[in-house]
Scaffold this motif. Structure first.
Motif, PDB file in Angstrom:
ATOM      1  N   TYR A 166       0.863  10.416   0.846  1.00  0.00           N
ATOM      2  CA  TYR A 166       0.954  11.149   2.119  1.00  0.00           C
ATOM      3  C   TYR A 166       1.332  10.153   3.213  1.00  0.00           C
ATOM      4  CZ  TYR A 166      -0.307  14.228   6.002  1.00  0.00           C
ATOM      5  OH  TYR A 166      -0.270  15.003   7.134  1.00  0.00           O
ATOM      6  N   TYR A 167       2.125  10.632   4.183  1.00  0.00           N
ATOM      7  CA  TYR A 167       2.515   9.770   5.300  1.00  0.00           C
ATOM      8  C   TYR A 167       2.521  10.588   6.590  1.00  0.00           C
ATOM      9  CZ  TYR A 167       5.363   6.893   8.424  1.00  0.00           C
ATOM     10  OH  TYR A 167       5.820   6.174   9.497  1.00  0.00           O
ATOM     11  N   ASP A 168       1.818  10.090   7.588  1.00  0.00           N
ATOM     12  CA  ASP A 168       1.782  10.741   8.892  1.00  0.00           C
ATOM     13  C   ASP A 168       1.900   9.668   9.969  1.00  0.00           C
ATOM     14  OD1 ASP A 168       1.401  12.152  11.186  1.00  0.00           O
ATOM     15  OD2 ASP A 168      -0.586  12.926  10.690  1.00  0.00           O
ATOM     16  N   PRO A 169       3.109   9.490  10.516  1.00  0.00           N
ATOM     17  CA  PRO A 169       3.316   8.433  11.525  1.00  0.00           C
ATOM     18  C   PRO A 169       2.645   8.750  12.861  1.00  0.00           C
ATOM     19  CG  PRO A 169       5.275   9.788  11.333  1.00  0.00           C
ATOM     20  CD  PRO A 169       4.335  10.237  10.243  1.00  0.00           C
ATOM     21  N   TYR A 170       2.220  10.010  13.047  1.00  0.00           N
ATOM     22  CA  TYR A 170       1.632  10.407  14.329  1.00  0.00           C
ATOM     23  C   TYR A 170       0.107  10.307  14.345  1.00  0.00           C
ATOM     24  CZ  TYR A 170       6.330  12.260  14.838  1.00  0.00           C
ATOM     25  OH  TYR A 170       7.695  12.386  14.875  1.00  0.00           O
ATOM     26  N   ALA A 171      -0.488  10.036  13.192  1.00  0.00           N
ATOM     27  CA  ALA A 171      -1.951   9.872  13.151  1.00  0.00           C
ATOM     28  C   ALA A 171      -2.340   8.576  13.846  1.00  0.00           C
ATOM     29  CB  ALA A 171      -2.432   9.852  11.704  1.00  0.00           C
ATOM     30  N   THR A 172      -3.616   8.470  14.237  1.00  0.00           N
ATOM     31  CA  THR A 172      -4.115   7.275  14.901  1.00  0.00           C
ATOM     32  C   THR A 172      -5.237   6.676  14.079  1.00  0.00           C
ATOM     33  OG1 THR A 172      -3.640   8.295  17.041  1.00  0.00           O
ATOM     34  CG2 THR A 172      -5.056   6.340  17.043  1.00  0.00           C
ATOM     35  N   PRO A 173      -4.992   5.523  13.403  1.00  0.00           N
ATOM     36  CA  PRO A 173      -3.694   4.851  13.276  1.00  0.00           C
ATOM     37  C   PRO A 173      -2.787   5.605  12.314  1.00  0.00           C
ATOM     38  CG  PRO A 173      -5.301   3.771  11.888  1.00  0.00           C
ATOM     39  CD  PRO A 173      -6.054   4.836  12.638  1.00  0.00           C
ATOM     40  N   PRO A 174      -1.474   5.245  12.223  1.00  0.00           N
ATOM     41  CA  PRO A 174      -0.565   5.936  11.298  1.00  0.00           C
ATOM     42  C   PRO A 174      -1.142   5.965   9.892  1.00  0.00           C
ATOM     43  CG  PRO A 174       0.669   4.498  12.743  1.00  0.00           C
ATOM     44  CD  PRO A 174      -0.784   4.205  13.011  1.00  0.00           C
ATOM     45  N   LEU A 175      -0.991   7.091   9.226  1.00  0.00           N
ATOM     46  CA  LEU A 175      -1.612   7.310   7.924  1.00  0.00           C
ATOM     47  C   LEU A 175      -0.589   7.109   6.807  1.00  0.00           C
ATOM     48  CD1 LEU A 175      -4.239   8.118   6.551  1.00  0.00           C
ATOM     49  CD2 LEU A 175      -3.620  10.519   6.886  1.00  0.00           C
ATOM     50  N   ARG A 176      -0.823   6.083   5.979  1.00  0.00           N
ATOM     51  CA  ARG A 176       0.052   5.799   4.844  1.00  0.00           C
ATOM     52  C   ARG A 176      -0.810   5.771   3.591  1.00  0.00           C
ATOM     53  NH1 ARG A 176       4.836   3.401   7.000  1.00  0.00           N
ATOM     54  NH2 ARG A 176       4.578   2.807   9.190  1.00  0.00           N
ATOM     55  N   ILE A 177      -0.678   6.773   2.744  1.00  0.00           N
ATOM     56  CA  ILE A 177      -1.482   6.872   1.528  1.00  0.00           C
ATOM     57  C   ILE A 177      -0.565   6.835   0.313  1.00  0.00           C
ATOM     58  CG2 ILE A 177      -3.088   8.307   0.210  1.00  0.00           C
ATOM     59  CD1 ILE A 177      -4.045   9.488   2.851  1.00  0.00           C
ATOM     60  N   ASN A 178      -0.863   5.931  -0.608  1.00  0.00           N
ATOM     61  CA  ASN A 178      -0.061   5.831  -1.833  1.00  0.00           C
ATOM     62  C   ASN A 178      -0.944   5.254  -2.941  1.00  0.00           C
ATOM     63  OD1 ASN A 178       1.972   5.784  -3.697  1.00  0.00           O
ATOM     64  ND2 ASN A 178       3.096   4.073  -2.783  1.00  0.00           N
ATOM     65  N   LEU A 179      -1.664   6.141  -3.645  1.00  0.00           N
ATOM     66  CA  LEU A 179      -2.575   5.733  -4.707  1.00  0.00           C
ATOM     67  C   LEU A 179      -2.205   6.453  -6.004  1.00  0.00           C
ATOM     68  CD1 LEU A 179      -6.013   5.925  -2.818  1.00  0.00           C
ATOM     69  CD2 LEU A 179      -4.656   3.871  -3.278  1.00  0.00           C
ATOM     70  N   LYS A 180      -2.333   5.735  -7.136  1.00  0.00           N
ATOM     71  CA  LYS A 180      -2.045   6.319  -8.432  1.00  0.00           C
ATOM     72  C   LYS A 180      -3.322   6.901  -9.036  1.00  0.00           C
ATOM     73  CE  LYS A 180       2.326   5.156  -8.635  1.00  0.00           C
ATOM     74  NZ  LYS A 180       3.406   6.189  -8.666  1.00  0.00           N
ATOM     75  N   LYS A 181      -3.180   7.945  -9.835  1.00  0.00           N
ATOM     76  CA  LYS A 181      -4.306   8.565 -10.513  1.00  0.00           C
ATOM     77  C   LYS A 181      -4.915   7.591 -11.512  1.00  0.00           C
ATOM     78  CE  LYS A 181      -5.475  12.497 -13.528  1.00  0.00           C
ATOM     79  NZ  LYS A 181      -4.970  13.724 -14.189  1.00  0.00           N
ATOM     80  N   GLY A 182      -6.257   7.636 -11.642  1.00  0.00           N
ATOM     81  CA  GLY A 182      -6.929   6.811 -12.638  1.00  0.00           C
ATOM     82  C   GLY A 182      -8.037   5.960 -12.051  1.00  0.00           C
ATOM     83  N   ARG A 183      -8.829   5.336 -12.918  1.00  0.00           N
ATOM     84  CA  ARG A 183      -9.931   4.474 -12.475  1.00  0.00           C
ATOM     85  C   ARG A 183      -9.364   3.128 -12.032  1.00  0.00           C
ATOM     86  NH1 ARG A 183     -15.067   4.537 -12.167  1.00  0.00           N
ATOM     87  NH2 ARG A 183     -15.141   6.613 -13.112  1.00  0.00           N
ATOM     88  N   GLN A 184      -9.807   2.679 -10.870  1.00  0.00           N
ATOM     89  CA  GLN A 184      -9.290   1.432 -10.307  1.00  0.00           C
ATOM     90  C   GLN A 184     -10.232   0.888  -9.248  1.00  0.00           C
ATOM     91  OE1 GLN A 184      -5.736   2.492  -7.645  1.00  0.00           O
ATOM     92  NE2 GLN A 184      -6.037   4.375  -8.848  1.00  0.00           N
ATOM     93  N   VAL A 185     -10.041  -0.376  -8.910  1.00  0.00           N
ATOM     94  CA  VAL A 185     -10.834  -1.032  -7.871  1.00  0.00           C
ATOM     95  C   VAL A 185     -10.042  -0.970  -6.562  1.00  0.00           C
ATOM     96  CG1 VAL A 185     -11.888  -3.178  -7.086  1.00  0.00           C
ATOM     97  CG2 VAL A 185     -11.979  -2.560  -9.509  1.00  0.00           C
ATOM     98  N   LEU A 186     -10.673  -0.391  -5.553  1.00  0.00           N
ATOM     99  CA  LEU A 186     -10.025  -0.237  -4.249  1.00  0.00           C
ATOM    100  C   LEU A 186     -10.509  -1.315  -3.290  1.00  0.00           C
ATOM    101  CD1 LEU A 186     -10.401   3.637  -3.776  1.00  0.00           C
ATOM    102  CD2 LEU A 186      -8.542   2.395  -4.899  1.00  0.00           C
TER     103      LEU A 186
END
Length: 396
Positions: A166-186
């Motif tokens: 998901y990407y929203d340049p108008y959010a505060t701060p701008p929202l950039r989400i890019n995660l793959k499905k599955g178990r992982q360490v964030l």
């Protein structure tokens, strides 16, 4: 996101007090190298509670993720109350849009604006005016602590239930989400992406809340693990960077001992009673004063009937602000004045406390103020429809 932050602020604060303060004090052996929390010069916190009195702490959450730290409104306002006798606690959430009168401002406003107008000090006054209870301490948390804490623990392992993009340049701060499905360490940045993702859950908000709770459980286990002892200095640094409080290190240590005996799962959670409403196109939350009084009795006075004596505080001294000061003293001791204003005459040399059948309450008020002549005057009370009138003289 708001639900997560409400959970996170309580968890982070209680954890930091218990582990960050107590264990670090043990390790550092209270050495002079320990960073002392700077205390503010002037706040409206109440006097220290009596030995068996509940401790009320105002928890404030602010979002300065966009880097703006000035004039920020609060996103979260809650009162955490701890009973040292029963080892029980409650949390009362105050909706950010609650419609109130803020001291020094004309008309009504949203309670979250108090912080933007006058910082923590005005937020404290606004909450005390709304609830009529003493507030002994405050803790203000910047949400950037989420980033830092996740990085401090070396990341948090969770299961990402779907590809999140998901990407929203108008959010505060701008929202950039890019995660793959599955178990992982964030790490901190990816954790915020995971927590801010909204769309895509089959059961909408419920699915998002489940994901946030999964994250909180994973974070809690990581933070409370045995290896955390080696990261205590990092937690303290995070606390000093993103948390503001009026408590000294020793006060936090003492409070931590009390908090450590409380079962977090048993904390009673309530919200200020009220209803949403729109006035001139602005969305507010109108508090229900009668229901608030009932809830306050339940949470802060152990279900006992709170003293409902009708009290007027009238400034007869001519000194500016003295009526508000006296009103705050009374509120801190459980007497919330119904009327605060000016008397007809500003040349009263001595303070007088008028009463009729509320002698015991009048005596308590005199003890709180440290002065005041008790005088019976039923007629004067009937004229004002009050049980007690405190006429402030020049001796206060």
């Amino acid at each position: 996101m708001k639900h997560f932050f409400k959970v996170f602020i309580v968890f982070f604060i209680i954890f930091t007090m218990i582990f960050g303060t107590s264990l670090y004090l043990i390790i550092a052996k209270e050495s002079n190298e320990l960073v002392q929390v700077p205390l503010p010069d002037d706040t409206s916190t109440s006097p220290p509670p009596e030995k068996d009195e509940k401790i009320n702490i105002l928890l404030l959450g602010v979002d300065s993720l966009n880097g703006d730290k000035k004039g920020v409104r609060t996103d979260t306002m809650m009162v955490l109350s701890m009973n040292p006798e029963t080892n029980k606690a409650s949390i009362l959430s105050i909706p950010r849009d609650t419609r109130v009168k803020i001291r020094g401002r004309k008309g009504y406003d949203k309670i979250n604006a108090a912080h933007a107008y006058g910082g923590v000090d005005l937020s404290l006054k606004a909450v005390k005016d709304l609830l009529g209870i003493p507030i002994h301490h405050y803790i203000k948390l910047d949400y950037q602590a989420v980033y830092k804490t996740v990085d401090d623990v070396g990341g948090v392992e969770v299961y990402v239930p779907m590809n999140m993009k998901y990407y929203d340049p108008y959010a505060t701060p701008p929202l950039r989400i890019n995660l793959k499905k599955g178990r992982q360490v964030l790490d901190g940045d990816k954790a915020m992406q995971f927590l801010r993702f909204r769309k895509g859950y089959a059961n909408q908000d419920l699915g998002r809340i489940d994901a946030q709770q999964q994250f909180m459980e994973a974070l809690a286990k990581k933070v409370l693990s045995a290896s955390s002892v080696f990261r205590i200095k990092d937690y303290i640094d995070t606390f000093n960077m993103y948390v503001d409080t009026d408590m000294s290190v020793s006060e936090m240590g003492s409070l931590a001992l009390k908090a450590s005996k409380i079962d977090i799962d048993s904390i009673e959670k309530q919200t200020v009673p009220g209803v949403p409403m729109t006035i001139n196109g602005i969305a507010y939350y109108k508090p229900n004063v009668e229901e608030i009084n009932k809830l306050v009795q339940k949470l802060y006075y152990n279900g006992e009937e709170k003293d409902n004596t009708k009290i007027a505080v009238l400034n007869g001294s001519g000194k500016s602000g003295v009526a508000s000061s006296v009103s705050e003293k009374l509120t801190d001791k459980g007497f919330k004045p119904n009327l605060v204003g000016n008397a007809d005459d500003f040349n009263n040399p001595k303070t007088i406390i008028y009463y009729y059948d509320k002698k015991e309450e009048a005596q308590k008020i005199r003890k709180i103020l440290g002065k005041g002549k008790l005088e019976v005057d039923k007629k004067k009370l009937n004229e004002e429809n009050m049980d007690i009138i405190v006429l402030i003289g020049k001796d206060i």
